[in-house]
Design an enzyme around this catalytic site. Sequence first.
Site, PDB file in Angstrom:
ATOM      1  N   GLY B 127       0.825  -1.204   0.000  1.00  9.61           N
ATOM      2  CA  GLY B 127       0.000   0.000   0.000  1.00  9.61           C
ATOM      3  C   GLY B 127       0.854   1.247   0.000  1.00  9.61           C
ATOM      4  O   GLY B 127       1.024   1.914   1.020  1.00  9.61           O
ATOM      5  N   TYR B 128       1.417   1.545  -1.146  1.00  7.02           N
ATOM      6  CA  TYR B 128       2.273   2.729  -1.284  1.00  7.02           C
ATOM      7  C   TYR B 128       1.564   3.816  -2.095  1.00  7.02           C
ATOM      8  O   TYR B 128       1.274   4.891  -1.611  1.00  7.02           O
ATOM      9  CB  TYR B 128       3.564   2.350  -2.023  1.00  7.02           C
ATOM     10  CG  TYR B 128       4.693   1.921  -1.144  1.00  7.02           C
ATOM     11  CD1 TYR B 128       4.465   1.289   0.068  1.00  7.02           C
ATOM     12  CD2 TYR B 128       6.019   2.133  -1.525  1.00  7.02           C
ATOM     13  CE1 TYR B 128       5.504   0.882   0.868  1.00  7.02           C
ATOM     14  CE2 TYR B 128       7.067   1.728  -0.730  1.00  7.02           C
ATOM     15  CZ  TYR B 128       6.811   1.106   0.462  1.00  7.02           C
ATOM     16  OH  TYR B 128       7.851   0.714   1.241  1.00  7.02           O
ATOM     17  N   GLU B 244      13.843  -3.484  -3.521  1.00  5.83           N
ATOM     18  CA  GLU B 244      12.986  -3.865  -4.637  1.00  5.83           C
ATOM     19  C   GLU B 244      13.807  -3.933  -5.925  1.00  5.83           C
ATOM     20  O   GLU B 244      13.434  -4.571  -6.879  1.00  5.83           O
ATOM     21  CB  GLU B 244      11.873  -2.813  -4.777  1.00  5.83           C
ATOM     22  CG  GLU B 244      10.700  -3.242  -5.604  1.00  5.83           C
ATOM     23  CD  GLU B 244       9.719  -2.084  -5.829  1.00  5.83           C
ATOM     24  OE1 GLU B 244       8.818  -2.255  -6.644  1.00  5.83           O
ATOM     25  OE2 GLU B 244       9.874  -1.015  -5.195  1.00  5.83           O
TER      26      GLU B 244
END
Lengths: 397, 397, 377, 377
Positions: B127-128, B244
């Site tokens: 949830g960015y 990431e």
Amino acid sequence: MDLNYSAEELAFREDVKQFLSDNLPAAFSDKVRKGQSLTKAEHEDWHAILNGRGWLAGNWPVEHGGPGWNAVERHIFEEECALAFAPRIVPFGVSMLGPVLHKFGNDAQKAHWLPRILNGDDWWCQGYSEPGAGSDLASLKTKAVREGDHYIVNGQKTWTTLGQHANMIFCLVRTDPDAKAQEGISFLLIDMDTPGIEVRPIILLDGSAEVNEVWFTDVKVPVENLVGEENKGWTYAKYLLTHERTNIAGVGFSTAGLESVKRIARAEMAGGRPLIENPHFAARLAKVEIDLMAMATTNLRVISKAAQGQAPGVESSMLKVKGTVIRQDINDLARRAAGPYALPFASEAVDGMNEPPVGPDYAAPVAAQYFNNRKLSIYGGSNEVQRQIIAKSTLGV
Amino acid sequence: MDLNYSAEELAFREDVKQFLSDNLPAAFSDKVRKGQSLTKAEHEDWHAILNGRGWLAGNWPVEHGGPGWNAVERHIFEEECALAFAPRIVPFGVSMLGPVLHKFGNDAQKAHWLPRILNGDDWWCQGYSEPGAGSDLASLKTKAVREGDHYIVNGQKTWTTLGQHANMIFCLVRTDPDAKAQEGISFLLIDMDTPGIEVRPIILLDGSAEVNEVWFTDVKVPVENLVGEENKGWTYAKYLLTHERTNIAGVGFSTAGLESVKRIARAEMAGGRPLIENPHFAARLAKVEIDLMAMATTNLRVISKAAQGQAPGVESSMLKVKGTVIRQDINDLARRAAGPYALPFASEAVDGMNEPPVGPDYAAPVAAQYFNNRKLSIYGGSNEVQRQIIAKSTLGV
Amino acid sequence: MDFNLTEERQMLQDSLRRFLRDKYDTETRNKIIDSETGFSGEIWQEMAELGVIGALFSEDDGGFGGAGFDIATVFEELGRAGVVEPILDTALLAGGLIAEIGNDTQKGMVEQIIAGEIHLALAHGEPGSRYDLSRVTTTASEVDGTIVLNGRKSVVSNGGTAGHLIVSARETGDAQDPDGISLFLVPPDTQGLLITSSQLIGGGHSAEIILDDVHIPAEARLGPKGKAFPALEHQVSRATVALCAEALGAMETAMALTIEYLGQRKQFGRPIGSFQALQHRTADLLIELEQARSITILAAGHLQDARDIRERHVSAAKHLIGRIGRQISEESIQMHGGIAMTQEYALAHFAKRIVMIDHKLGDTDHHMERFIALGAA
Amino acid sequence: MDFNLTEERQMLQDSLRRFLRDKYDTETRNKIIDSETGFSGEIWQEMAELGVIGALFSEDDGGFGGAGFDIATVFEELGRAGVVEPILDTALLAGGLIAEIGNDTQKGMVEQIIAGEIHLALAHGEPGSRYDLSRVTTTASEVDGTIVLNGRKSVVSNGGTAGHLIVSARETGDAQDPDGISLFLVPPDTQGLLITSSQLIGGGHSAEIILDDVHIPAEARLGPKGKAFPALEHQVSRATVALCAEALGAMETAMALTIEYLGQRKQFGRPIGSFQALQHRTADLLIELEQARSITILAAGHLQDARDIRERHVSAAKHLIGRIGRQISEESIQMHGGIAMTQEYALAHFAKRIVMIDHKLGDTDHHMERFIALGAA
């Protein structure tokens, strides 16, 4: 919609063709085809030939000795000249100063200078750019201080094309040092023989010496050589930049250039077949040719609107960018096509010397032209400046 | 300089190959090869298979159940998985949340959440992003207000990939509304079953439903689900963004993709010959293949430095840009290669339905993949943001 | 896997870089370019003393290097400094051929080459051969132990100043046949040779060479009769890697100059490097520069592999270098503006050198086709 | 020379644009795309009443247009609004063939087409034919006045919903031979036809059609036996211009959406359209959009010229449209960011439609090769 030229336009095109065939000296077109520079005398001869027919100043109104052509006729003339490898008309007097004088010169200036341009009495050059001012003309520093009935000019101009041949220069100079960037600039006509002027050639990367630095040290210029009003020069400069944009797309040059590339590619052998049959080379050629077909049509659309009296807007900037990219792509293809023979440095290609070329004639000028024409996307308002104009006018932010 | 892998590395590669050959279900690799989506259960099965070998969390340290690989080993594993068309490891728990908890989680959080990730007890999502916040994460608006031993969360997240499968979400939320843009943000772990959470699929242009909007209305989150310190979430997010970046170049995917394109181009006939022999298609293929050869070497250079303990700098951004451009070029080639058969819409390619494909198997997914992978240059820090990082670090202006 | 230079190569790189930084500025280079021979004997001698030439030969041949990474290390530095001395022709093309297929007498020249005492040239290209390595129409006919050469060689780099020429000629076969090509050591003062020298764009000289009944003894043949092609191809691939590395070095300098200029030059009241459009283009160029570096490393690393693998990597590299070279060269000029067009500003030379490398030993399209053909084989 | 629309075309453009602006928003379009037939009969009927179909036929054939600029005017508007109704298949490909080579009875259908009463499809492409127009392996054999068709047709746009199929089949010659191809009017309910319909990316449906001993009467032949290729090529060139114009209209909308978005969307506190990198890319796209417009005008203007000139211009146009289409489609998405990837945002459809046009009637490479071949001929 009708893509065809009218009967009158076609007849005019035939006239131009015929005139070129009768009057363009083969020695001149040969030099142009081979990428060689013309001498000063040759340039002057060509101007005189055109002036004899009344066709030197295609963008001048009839009252000042122009032929009264509309945009379509100008385009036809320019295209035929390019296809016939006619020398370029040296633009500084005819295409650049002329229109400024028509619009902003006083009667005495018009009467004195305009006929001299047509008759070749003066060779004009342009004093706009300064070191450190590139596309940002408003930041220029050359000063003119009024003393009695003279201005005293001090400073330096650069990128003055063919300044070595010139006896006159039109300059942008700062007359009000306290004004904001684009104000306080004036438009002066300066005799190159005035004491205090020094012209130094700039050797470009292709070995050519066509541009110059011009230095001014306490140069006295009579006040009657001021064009228009003092401190309003920026207005005249912008007007001139618009007029410089005639033939901005360079369709004729690109068309002629593409034919040259095809000639080279038919003559060069690659893997036992003519290079033009090599699929990768053919693909490069086809892409540029199709780009040019489209751009030429855009150009005609703009010209057709102009002939109907509509001023071109942002299309000029689009044609500048696409037109120069296409010309540079064609130059790139020519150097590729020439293969190893693009390597030898052919000094005659650019400065009029006459050593025998190494390798086939067609190969001699291609690399020098490729490098020299990197200028196309830099000068006349760099392509970055043009993109900015296009974006601003559309995005409005 | 030595471009060769060490004997140990080669042996490891053989191990991985053997493992994949023995344990990767053909049904899974078939789906991946055909561009079809796996079901939730299939993803979970694959994770369990990898976890059984201790290879699920390649970037985790041994103490937390990782294999303790260095950068080269991770690269070898990822490359072999891609070449074998193994399903991607769902990254949210393993690659993204895991490293954040290792570094910033408290002991209770580590003890609770990390084993559950490995065991597949939780399916995490991220949830960015928020509507209107794209690459500018610092402008996010979802609020968390402390009330007693809970936070009350209100707001909206978007681009939540595979959120439809998730029972847990890690979120960036604003805990101090008065702080400057990047401060006042906290990192919360939220149970998706909490009342007030709603997940709505976003249908993408290829017809897929892999991303979601997640709405939070007065959602109560226990304070023990705060990771690290309140208002320091931005630090953790940046750390996570770095992590990431593992496998950011996607060399394995591109290599496998290029092989797929070649397979298609060998099967497709153009003008009576296999398409791969068409010089224009072959040229497109060769250019991408050579780009990929170079990029893969850059990737190895970065990996080799990382294995020696040097942190990659701006190279990550370079690999992100070039890696995604190459993958997108390969997707573009695949759609070209498929010809007219790229036109039919194959819904099973993306959402797991199973209609028989129109035309050859290989053609079914290519257009959808081409459109879907436009995301590669948008997410994970858009290519524009990466260019900015590269330019800033070099130009320093 | 290790992407660090060995200690020896690192030392050579450092000393060569330092030497050229001190000795080889734009003014010096421009003087050398316009000089009679197009190169400086003094610089040549000093580079030989630094070990630059010895690094290009293996220990067996009397040098102390000779591998792909030795070549790449040396030529990246030569490229970075914009060196125009034709070391490639003497040491790699001609010198490499002598070392590979010369007999013991001929190999005696290698010591002199390494010492910087002699200059050579490979006279191979012909007016119609373009980039086809096996296309040779110059003929060699042997009668009673004397060989007679007839034909024409074109754009022979260093051909006008070399003390020795290696001339390729056909003894058997069709014009395109790899088989039947021999190489001969020919002194440039041999009767029947007409050598016309001219300057090259980007520095150096080349010669057009007409061979009109040139008589040489059979001992002048280098290697077995009609079987020179594999060695020729091998040495050309080494030289091609050298060109890639040279272009890489030149691109590094072009980018360094551009980045410096973007930081200094102001327009509209701001350094032009603060304009985002230029920033993003700079980022793209930096990415491509890394691509150029990687493909050069890759080709250098495969130079000692089997022929097909070697040639496929070499063609990949020369293709990509040609492609990126054009981009970096043109964009460097464009982002500078007018100044970059002037001979006295450093970039002008680098831009020319980079683009003209595309005309040496096969251009970007030629090598792409070759890459495709080698993959299909 | 005149680049203004005639008054009639201007009126048609205005009324069609107004109609579609009112009736054809993203939500409507998405519903139509997902509907059973993939098009709206109602919209079709209304467009027919506006004269959209009649404008595609000459006065001789019962229409009031039919020239290149009529086609371009109509399809630019259809493209601008993202219309998915298969007017191209019914009116240009099938309808054009009937008008060009049909007998009087067959020509009777034209009136119904113009009125919007019937839908047609051209079943021509085959699994192995890719973009080669003359490659036909479906066979037609005539026995006693009955024709038997066997073969397979692939990706037949509108093939599942058309009331009449025009099927190409070979009566003589090799698979690639332009000579020997005939066209037949085949009702879709004829025995032996197996038609499987599926959705197309970017809207519309296509069908795979298997012909297994399909018997039709000899009167179903359209035009002379085995000589249909010139008409086929001619109508395909008209349809290709239509695709170019459609793509042009779609690109205009994609750019308009992008420019609007750049002005509205804020990031890092500023509208993203104020970022210079995006500004310059937008400028390049606008330049290319003008290129796309010009090449479409050029092809439309040469549609009535002799075959070689016509085809050379049409291939130039389809090549360039494919090239620019990819650029504008990809860049529009990229400059939008994630929102452009969503089905419910208008751009998604336009981006898909533009790219998928490259897969219809020959892609950018196919037409480049054809342009080269037509120039060399």
